[in-house]
Design a protein around this motif. Structure first.
Motif, mmCIF file in Angstrom:
data_model
loop_
_atom_site.group_PDB
_atom_site.id
_atom_site.type_symbol
_atom_site.label_atom_id
_atom_site.label_comp_id
_atom_site.label_asym_id
_atom_site.label_seq_id
_atom_site.Cartn_x
_atom_site.Cartn_y
_atom_site.Cartn_z
ATOM 1 N N ILE A 69 -10.570 2.060 -4.916
ATOM 2 C CA ILE A 69 -9.205 2.244 -5.531
ATOM 3 C C ILE A 69 -8.307 2.868 -4.387
ATOM 4 O O ILE A 69 -7.276 2.543 -4.115
ATOM 5 N N LYS A 70 -8.869 3.828 -3.784
ATOM 6 C CA LYS A 70 -8.336 4.685 -2.960
ATOM 7 C C LYS A 70 -7.979 3.904 -1.776
ATOM 8 O O LYS A 70 -6.874 4.212 -1.071
ATOM 9 N N ARG A 71 -8.723 2.890 -1.461
ATOM 10 C CA ARG A 71 -8.603 2.166 -0.286
ATOM 11 C C ARG A 71 -8.010 0.819 -0.337
ATOM 12 O O ARG A 71 -7.965 -0.058 0.680
ATOM 13 N N ILE A 72 -7.359 0.380 -1.593
ATOM 14 C CA ILE A 72 -7.024 -0.834 -1.901
ATOM 15 C C ILE A 72 -5.920 -1.204 -0.903
ATOM 16 O O ILE A 72 -5.200 -2.420 -0.672
ATOM 17 N N ASP A 73 -4.888 -0.184 -0.561
ATOM 18 C CA ASP A 73 -3.672 -0.405 0.303
ATOM 19 C C ASP A 73 -3.894 -0.227 1.915
ATOM 20 O O ASP A 73 -3.125 -0.253 2.289
ATOM 21 N N GLU A 74 -5.082 -0.084 2.307
ATOM 22 C CA GLU A 74 -5.601 0.444 3.477
ATOM 23 C C GLU A 74 -5.558 -0.945 4.217
ATOM 24 O O GLU A 74 -6.207 -1.881 3.674
ATOM 25 N N ILE A 75 -5.001 -1.261 5.347
ATOM 26 C CA ILE A 75 -4.974 -2.647 5.930
ATOM 27 C C ILE A 75 -6.444 -2.890 6.703
ATOM 28 O O ILE A 75 -6.876 -1.654 7.527
ATOM 29 N N GLN A 76 -7.249 -3.806 6.387
ATOM 30 C CA GLN A 76 -8.377 -3.921 7.014
ATOM 31 C C GLN A 76 -8.292 -4.488 8.536
ATOM 32 O O GLN A 76 -9.044 -4.175 9.414
ATOM 33 N N PHE A 77 -7.367 -5.774 8.445
ATOM 34 C CA PHE A 77 -6.980 -6.398 9.670
ATOM 35 C C PHE A 77 -5.585 -6.377 9.780
ATOM 36 O O PHE A 77 -4.884 -6.601 9.117
ATOM 37 N N ARG A 78 -5.237 -6.504 11.153
ATOM 38 C CA ARG A 78 -3.655 -6.799 11.636
ATOM 39 C C ARG A 78 -4.022 -7.916 12.602
ATOM 40 O O ARG A 78 -4.556 -7.603 13.679
ATOM 41 N N ILE A 79 -3.522 -8.766 12.482
ATOM 42 C CA ILE A 79 -3.449 -9.992 13.197
ATOM 43 C C ILE A 79 -1.940 -10.362 13.855
ATOM 44 O O ILE A 79 -1.176 -10.697 12.872
ATOM 45 N N ASN A 80 -1.698 -10.116 15.084
ATOM 46 C CA ASN A 80 -0.324 -10.516 15.508
ATOM 47 C C ASN A 80 -0.461 -11.123 16.823
ATOM 48 O O ASN A 80 -1.517 -11.496 17.353
ATOM 49 N N SER A 81 0.735 -11.204 17.530
ATOM 50 C CA SER A 81 0.764 -12.191 18.848
ATOM 51 C C SER A 81 0.221 -11.209 20.108
ATOM 52 O O SER A 81 0.048 -11.617 21.062
#
Length: 154
Positions: A69-81
């Motif tokens: 629950i503490k990690r629910i809003d942590e970004i696991q992956f960021r894929i961008n240009s």
């Protein structure tokens, strides 16, 4: 705030953010409830070892549930240009990534799992992640990878 991928216009998103799936948390809550039921059913039992085991499993599940629950809003992956970033690790640029893909692998008992796989050229590492843990489908991931890799190449 979680980003939304517009499936009708995938070129509209500047980057794709992938989070832990909420289904995993619901599953952990169900397991916690099941453990409580087993604990209550066995509370009349004189087997101290069984009661302690059920109580230990209950406490362990509470720990993992709170952690999720503490990690629910942590970004696991960021894929961008610019490339792919996993959690808090440095962003790996597209010119250092090859063979990025979302694949389905079948097991001998007719089950299948979807994986996100990419190779880091410099280190020779193969990154492999089961998509079941994340809030993105195989198709959405394929679109995001294609869109962001093409943005890098232009």
């Amino acid at each position: 705030m979680r980003s939304i991928i517009d499936k009708n216009n995938p070129g509209n998103s500047e980057e794709t953010l992938i989070y832990i799936s909420k289904i995993n948390i619901v599953w952990k809550i169900c397991m916690l409830i099941a453990t409580v039921i087993v604990f209550i059913c066995n509370s009349e039992c004189k087997e101290v070892v069984l009661i302690l085991l059920a109580f230990g499993i209950f406490l362990l599940q509470i720990y993992f549930l709170v952690k999720s629950i503490k990690r629910i809003d942590e970004i696991q992956f960021r894929i961008n240009s610019k490339g792919i970033q996993y959690k808090d690790l440095p962003l790996v640029p597209w010119n250092n990534i090859e063979n990025e893909r979302a694949v389905t692998e079948y097991t001998s008992d007719d089950n299948s799992n979807n994986y996100f796989i990419y190779h880091i050229i410099d280190s020779g590492k193969v990154m492999r992640f089961n998509l079941r843990k994340f809030n993105i489908s195989k198709r959405e991931l394929q679109l995001a990878l294609m869109r962001q890799r093409n943005s890098f190449n232009t």
